[in-house]
Design a protein around this motif. Structure first.
Motif, PDB file in Angstrom:
ATOM      1  N   GLY A   1      45.758  -7.006  30.704  1.00 18.48           N
ATOM      2  CA  GLY A   1      46.391  -5.720  30.468  1.00 18.48           C
ATOM      3  C   GLY A   1      47.705  -5.585  31.202  1.00 18.48           C
ATOM      4  O   GLY A   1      47.959  -6.264  32.207  1.00 18.48           O
ATOM      5  N   LEU A   2      48.539  -4.720  30.684  1.00 18.22           N
ATOM      6  CA  LEU A   2      49.808  -4.356  31.290  1.00 18.22           C
ATOM      7  C   LEU A   2      49.892  -2.842  31.204  1.00 18.22           C
ATOM      8  O   LEU A   2      49.769  -2.281  30.114  1.00 18.22           O
ATOM      9  N   LEU A   3      50.051  -2.186  32.350  1.00 12.18           N
ATOM     10  CA  LEU A   3      50.055  -0.732  32.402  1.00 12.18           C
ATOM     11  C   LEU A   3      51.290  -0.241  33.139  1.00 12.18           C
ATOM     12  O   LEU A   3      51.639  -0.779  34.198  1.00 12.18           O
ATOM     13  N   GLY A   4      51.939   0.772  32.606  1.00 13.28           N
ATOM     14  CA  GLY A   4      53.117   1.304  33.270  1.00 13.28           C
ATOM     15  C   GLY A   4      53.526   2.645  32.697  1.00 13.28           C
ATOM     16  O   GLY A   4      52.791   3.267  31.925  1.00 13.28           O
ATOM     17  N   PHE A   5      54.736   3.057  33.057  1.00 15.73           N
ATOM     18  CA  PHE A   5      55.227   4.366  32.627  1.00 15.73           C
ATOM     19  C   PHE A   5      56.750   4.372  32.666  1.00 15.73           C
ATOM     20  O   PHE A   5      57.380   3.518  33.308  1.00 15.73           O
ATOM     21  N   VAL A   6      57.330   5.350  31.984  1.00  9.73           N
ATOM     22  CA  VAL A   6      58.772   5.515  31.972  1.00  9.73           C
ATOM     23  C   VAL A   6      59.184   6.224  33.255  1.00  9.73           C
ATOM     24  O   VAL A   6      58.591   7.226  33.647  1.00  9.73           O
ATOM     25  N   ASP A   7      60.204   5.671  33.903  1.00  7.90           N
ATOM     26  CA  ASP A   7      60.737   6.215  35.145  1.00  7.90           C
ATOM     27  C   ASP A   7      62.164   6.689  34.863  1.00  7.90           C
ATOM     28  O   ASP A   7      63.098   5.890  34.855  1.00  7.90           O
ATOM     29  N   PRO A   8      62.345   7.994  34.588  1.00  9.66           N
ATOM     30  CA  PRO A   8      63.691   8.502  34.285  1.00  9.66           C
ATOM     31  C   PRO A   8      64.610   8.369  35.500  1.00  9.66           C
ATOM     32  O   PRO A   8      64.188   8.614  36.633  1.00  9.66           O
ATOM     33  N   TYR A   9      65.841   7.975  35.246  1.00  5.77           N
ATOM     34  CA  TYR A   9      66.796   7.842  36.331  1.00  5.77           C
ATOM     35  C   TYR A   9      68.119   8.469  35.902  1.00  5.77           C
ATOM     36  O   TYR A   9      68.230   9.014  34.802  1.00  5.77           O
ATOM     37  N   ALA A  10      69.145   8.383  36.718  1.00  9.95           N
ATOM     38  CA  ALA A  10      70.401   9.110  36.522  1.00  9.95           C
ATOM     39  C   ALA A  10      71.002   8.911  35.132  1.00  9.95           C
ATOM     40  O   ALA A  10      71.239   9.874  34.415  1.00  9.95           O
ATOM     41  N   ASP A  11      71.231   7.663  34.752  1.00  6.27           N
ATOM     42  CA  ASP A  11      71.912   7.441  33.482  1.00  6.27           C
ATOM     43  C   ASP A  11      71.113   6.609  32.482  1.00  6.27           C
ATOM     44  O   ASP A  11      71.582   6.330  31.393  1.00  6.27           O
ATOM     45  N   GLU A  12      69.907   6.203  32.851  1.00  6.36           N
ATOM     46  CA  GLU A  12      69.046   5.480  31.919  1.00  6.36           C
ATOM     47  C   GLU A  12      67.609   5.539  32.422  1.00  6.36           C
ATOM     48  O   GLU A  12      67.359   5.824  33.587  1.00  6.36           O
ATOM     49  N   ASP A  13      66.689   5.305  31.518  1.00 12.65           N
ATOM     50  CA  ASP A  13      65.276   5.261  31.887  1.00 12.65           C
ATOM     51  C   ASP A  13      64.873   3.821  32.154  1.00 12.65           C
ATOM     52  O   ASP A  13      65.354   2.894  31.499  1.00 12.65           O
ATOM     53  N   PHE A  14      63.979   3.643  33.121  1.00 11.61           N
ATOM     54  CA  PHE A  14      63.380   2.345  33.409  1.00 11.61           C
ATOM     55  C   PHE A  14      61.930   2.391  32.946  1.00 11.61           C
ATOM     56  O   PHE A  14      61.363   3.469  32.807  1.00 11.61           O
ATOM     57  N   PHE A  15      61.332   1.228  32.735  1.00 10.65           N
ATOM     58  CA  PHE A  15      59.889   1.161  32.545  1.00 10.65           C
ATOM     59  C   PHE A  15      59.329   0.480  33.779  1.00 10.65           C
ATOM     60  O   PHE A  15      59.714  -0.638  34.108  1.00 10.65           O
ATOM     61  N   TYR A  16      58.455   1.186  34.464  1.00 10.27           N
ATOM     62  CA  TYR A  16      57.868   0.669  35.689  1.00 10.27           C
ATOM     63  C   TYR A  16      56.483   0.103  35.379  1.00 10.27           C
ATOM     64  O   TYR A  16      55.597   0.829  34.923  1.00 10.27           O
ATOM     65  N   ILE A  17      56.298  -1.186  35.609  1.00  8.33           N
ATOM     66  CA  ILE A  17      55.003  -1.831  35.403  1.00  8.33           C
ATOM     67  C   ILE A  17      54.197  -1.683  36.683  1.00  8.33           C
ATOM     68  O   ILE A  17      54.565  -2.225  37.729  1.00  8.33           O
ATOM     69  N   SER A  18      53.117  -0.945  36.598  1.00  8.00           N
ATOM     70  CA  SER A  18      52.246  -0.736  37.760  1.00  8.00           C
ATOM     71  C   SER A  18      51.205  -1.835  37.882  1.00  8.00           C
ATOM     72  O   SER A  18      50.820  -2.191  38.995  1.00  8.00           O
ATOM     73  N   GLU A  19      50.729  -2.324  36.767  1.00  8.05           N
ATOM     74  CA  GLU A  19      49.691  -3.366  36.776  1.00  8.05           C
ATOM     75  C   GLU A  19      49.919  -4.350  35.644  1.00  8.05           C
ATOM     76  O   GLU A  19      50.218  -3.960  34.515  1.00  8.05           O
ATOM     77  N   LEU A  20      49.758  -5.616  35.966  1.00  8.38           N
ATOM     78  CA  LEU A  20      49.707  -6.699  34.986  1.00  8.38           C
ATOM     79  C   LEU A  20      48.596  -7.612  35.472  1.00  8.38           C
ATOM     80  O   LEU A  20      48.660  -8.125  36.590  1.00  8.38           O
ATOM     81  N   PHE A  21      47.565  -7.785  34.671  1.00  6.12           N
ATOM     82  CA  PHE A  21      46.406  -8.558  35.127  1.00  6.12           C
ATOM     83  C   PHE A  21      45.782  -9.332  33.973  1.00  6.12           C
ATOM     84  O   PHE A  21      45.912  -8.962  32.804  1.00  6.12           O
ATOM     85  N   VAL A  22      45.116 -10.419  34.356  1.00 11.33           N
ATOM     86  CA  VAL A  22      44.384 -11.276  33.413  1.00 11.33           C
ATOM     87  C   VAL A  22      43.073 -11.651  34.094  1.00 11.33           C
ATOM     88  O   VAL A  22      43.062 -11.959  35.292  1.00 11.33           O
ATOM     89  N   VAL A  23      41.980 -11.625  33.343  1.00  7.94           N
ATOM     90  CA  VAL A  23      40.682 -11.967  33.924  1.00  7.94           C
ATOM     91  C   VAL A  23      40.717 -13.412  34.433  1.00  7.94           C
ATOM     92  O   VAL A  23      41.444 -14.256  33.893  1.00  7.94           O
ATOM     93  N   PRO A  24      39.958 -13.701  35.497  1.00 11.17           N
ATOM     94  CA  PRO A  24      40.063 -15.012  36.160  1.00 11.17           C
ATOM     95  C   PRO A  24      39.949 -16.228  35.242  1.00 11.17           C
ATOM     96  O   PRO A  24      40.751 -17.165  35.367  1.00 11.17           O
TER      97      PRO A  24
END
Length: 142
Positions: free
Chosen positions: A63-86
């Protein structure tokens, strides 16, 4: 292997996969299902929270989980988690999740991805095209 957008019905399976992923080195963390589910829901509850899941034979294996992080002149996408089962690590699933994210972000007009990483994973992220920036992560226990 299929890569799909996460829905609310996926939260429990994602939490279980995340707990498995972080149970071994280098993290060696013990996540209860309740805490993992809280983490998944917390991330996806952020502004324009979004996730992708890697599904194989009906099972979430990454899975890959994140959210949009609004900033001054553009939005970023912040990835909080990226994981793969062992048992599926080092088979390209993480990289494929990162690649599947890019067209979704372009469609939203987002051109920058950010995340925090532990040092052992920096080589993986470099292979995905990410570079270190000048920001340091600081913290304090209170």
């Amino acid at each position: 292997m299929e890569f799909q957008l996460v829905t609310a019905q996926d939260h429990t399976a994602l939490a279980a996969a995340m707990a498995q992923a972080y149970s071994e080195a280098p993290w060696n963390e013990s996540w209860s299902q309740e805490r993992a589910l809280r983490r998944v829901r917390g991330i996806l509850g952020n502004y324009q929270g979004m996730g992708l899941k890697a599904v194989e034979d009906g099972r979430v294996v990454g899975g890959l989980l994140g959210f949009v992080d609004p900033y001054a002149d553009e939005d970023f996408f912040y990835i909080s988690e990226l994981f793969v089962v062992p048992e599926r690590k080092k088979q390209g699933i993480g990289k494929q999740l990162m690649q599947a994210l890019e067209p979704l972000l372009r469609d939203k007009g987002i051109a920058v991805v950010q995340l925090m990483s532990i040092e052992p994973n920096e080589a993986f992220y470099a292979k995905c095209g990410l570079e270190k920036d000048s920001v340091s992560v600081l913290y304090k226990r209170v």
